[in-house]
Design an enzyme around this catalytic site. Structure first.
Site, PDB file in Angstrom:
ATOM      1  N   GLN A  64       0.829  -1.203   0.000  1.00  0.00           N
ATOM      2  CA  GLN A  64       0.000   0.000   0.000  1.00  0.00           C
ATOM      3  C   GLN A  64       0.858   1.246   0.000  1.00  0.00           C
ATOM      4  OE1 GLN A  64      -1.129   0.509   4.643  1.00  0.00           O
ATOM      5  NE2 GLN A  64      -1.877  -1.412   3.726  1.00  0.00           N
ATOM      6  N   HIS A  66       0.411   5.716   1.130  1.00  0.00           N
ATOM      7  CA  HIS A  66      -0.421   6.773   1.699  1.00  0.00           C
ATOM      8  C   HIS A  66      -0.123   8.104   1.009  1.00  0.00           C
ATOM      9  CE1 HIS A  66      -1.223   3.805   4.721  1.00  0.00           C
ATOM     10  NE2 HIS A  66      -0.012   3.878   5.235  1.00  0.00           N
ATOM     11  N   GLU A  83       4.314   7.859   8.628  1.00  0.00           N
ATOM     12  CA  GLU A  83       4.324   7.001   9.815  1.00  0.00           C
ATOM     13  C   GLU A  83       5.727   6.478  10.101  1.00  0.00           C
ATOM     14  OE1 GLU A  83       1.355   4.382   8.239  1.00  0.00           O
ATOM     15  OE2 GLU A  83       2.816   2.806   7.778  1.00  0.00           O
ATOM     16  N   HIS A 141       4.852   0.383   0.656  1.00  0.00           N
ATOM     17  CA  HIS A 141       5.332  -0.406   1.783  1.00  0.00           C
ATOM     18  C   HIS A 141       4.387  -1.565   2.085  1.00  0.00           C
ATOM     19  CE1 HIS A 141       2.525   2.524   3.521  1.00  0.00           C
ATOM     20  NE2 HIS A 141       2.287   1.611   4.462  1.00  0.00           N
ATOM     21  N   ARG A 161      -4.370   0.686  -1.764  1.00  0.00           N
ATOM     22  CA  ARG A 161      -3.801  -0.652  -1.903  1.00  0.00           C
ATOM     23  C   ARG A 161      -3.376  -0.932  -3.340  1.00  0.00           C
ATOM     24  NH1 ARG A 161      -7.896  -1.850   1.958  1.00  0.00           N
ATOM     25  NH2 ARG A 161      -9.405  -2.221   0.299  1.00  0.00           N
TER      26      ARG A 161
END
Length: 321
Positions: A64, A66, A83, A141, A161
């Site tokens: 996926q 972001h 993250e 990642h 995804r």
């Protein structure tokens, strides 16, 4: 001034685990739990900027990506999602994927998504307890099986995804290709830096600073939380403000001073706060017998060069495959 024992919510995921020990005793052995999500205990409180959670993987998660703030806001979302991960435990052979093995074009990425070869295009890295990974928005990642990971992130659920092994969930090809970085990931940001004898910087970025603190048994400290701050106990225990905090307990503080009375086994905790650089006055030694002095320069230089000094509970992730 705010100090709260964080509430926790279990999120069911198809790739999760039945066993959440020692991080939670509230697992349901008839259902799989993929995440423990920590939140403000005050129900009417405004949403914080950061989200702290634990991930439990018994299967590989999806590949996926972001979006960053600009893309997210252009589509009506509040913000993007950068993250960082700290590996709490790992089975033998556990891996994560961060970035790609080589630079590709958008057309090549689309082809790899269509034929499933994107799983060979991502850069898989061995993962062991103590490893730190930084995943900026735009980084393709995945997280493999057999891991327990503490994650700090911008507060967002925006996920696109590219590949979902063994599951028939929707893919988001157009969005993923639009936001993805098309090459290998930067690894320098995930090199731990010893700030003081009690504090180690894991990651600093525009949205948060992520640290590990190690406090000696029976010591007395004060946490000065000038910004939104989250903490998760990963070893030992302490009386923190009005709460007793053991392994798996988390708390939230903002614009507050919090006393920490460390237990007989010491205290190790992960701290994340909404500032782009380490706070010099974050911790104060109330005993004044073991001051939180800056780390020796040779210790800092060893960390910067990805060596492992004696007693350093971290591993460099650079160059692993």
């Amino acid at each position: 001034m705010t100090f709260e024992h964080a509430s926790v919510r279990i999120a069911r995921k198809p790739w999760g685990s039945h066993d959440l020990m020692p991080w939670s005793r509230s697992g349901d052995h008839d259902a799989v739990a993929g995440e423990l999500r920590f939140d403000r205990s005050e129900a009417q409180a405004p949403d914080p900027a950061l989200l702290l959670k634990l991930l439990f993987t018994k299967q590989m998660l999806s590949i996926q990506v972001h979006p960053d703030d600009a893309f997210a806001q252009s589509t009506g979302m509040a913000n993007g999602k950068t993250e960082a991960w700290y590996v709490l435990s790992a089975e033998s052979g556990a891996k994560v994927a961060v970035g790609l093995t080589r630079t590709v074009t958008q057309a090549e990425l689309r082809t790899a998504i269509a034929d499933g070869s994107v799983s060979d295009l991502v850069q898989w890295r061995g993962a062991a307890a103590g490893d730190v990974f930084f995943v900026p928005a735009g980084t393709i990642h995945a997280i493999g099986s057999g891991l327990v990971i503490a994650e700090i992130q911008q507060r967002s659920d925006s996920t696109f995804r590219l590949f979902d092994p063994g599951r028939a969930r929707e893919l988001h090809v157009d969005q993923a290709v639009a936001v993805a970085d098309l090459g290998p990931a930067e690894t320098e940001a995930a090199a731990p830096i010893r700030l003081t004898h009690a504090r180690t910087q894991l990651v600093s970025c525009a949205f948060f600073t992520f640290e590990r603190i190690d406090l000696s048994p029976n010591a007395n400290w004060e946490l000065l939380a000038d910004h939104e701050t989250w903490a998760l106990v990963i070893a030992g225990d302490a009386n923190v403000g009005s709460m007793h905090a053991g392994v798996g307990d988390a708390f939230f503080a903002d614009a507050d001073r919090v006393a920490i009375k460390v237990g007989a086994n010491g205290l190790t905790a992960l701290l994340a706060y909404a500032d782009s650089a380490p706070e010099p006055g974050l911790l104060r030694d109330l005993d004044a017998r073991d001051r939180d002095l800056p780390a020796r320069q040779d210790y800092i230089e060893a960390l910067i060069h990805h060596e492992k000094p004696a007693n350093l509970p971290f591993r460099s992730t650079e160059g692993q495959s």
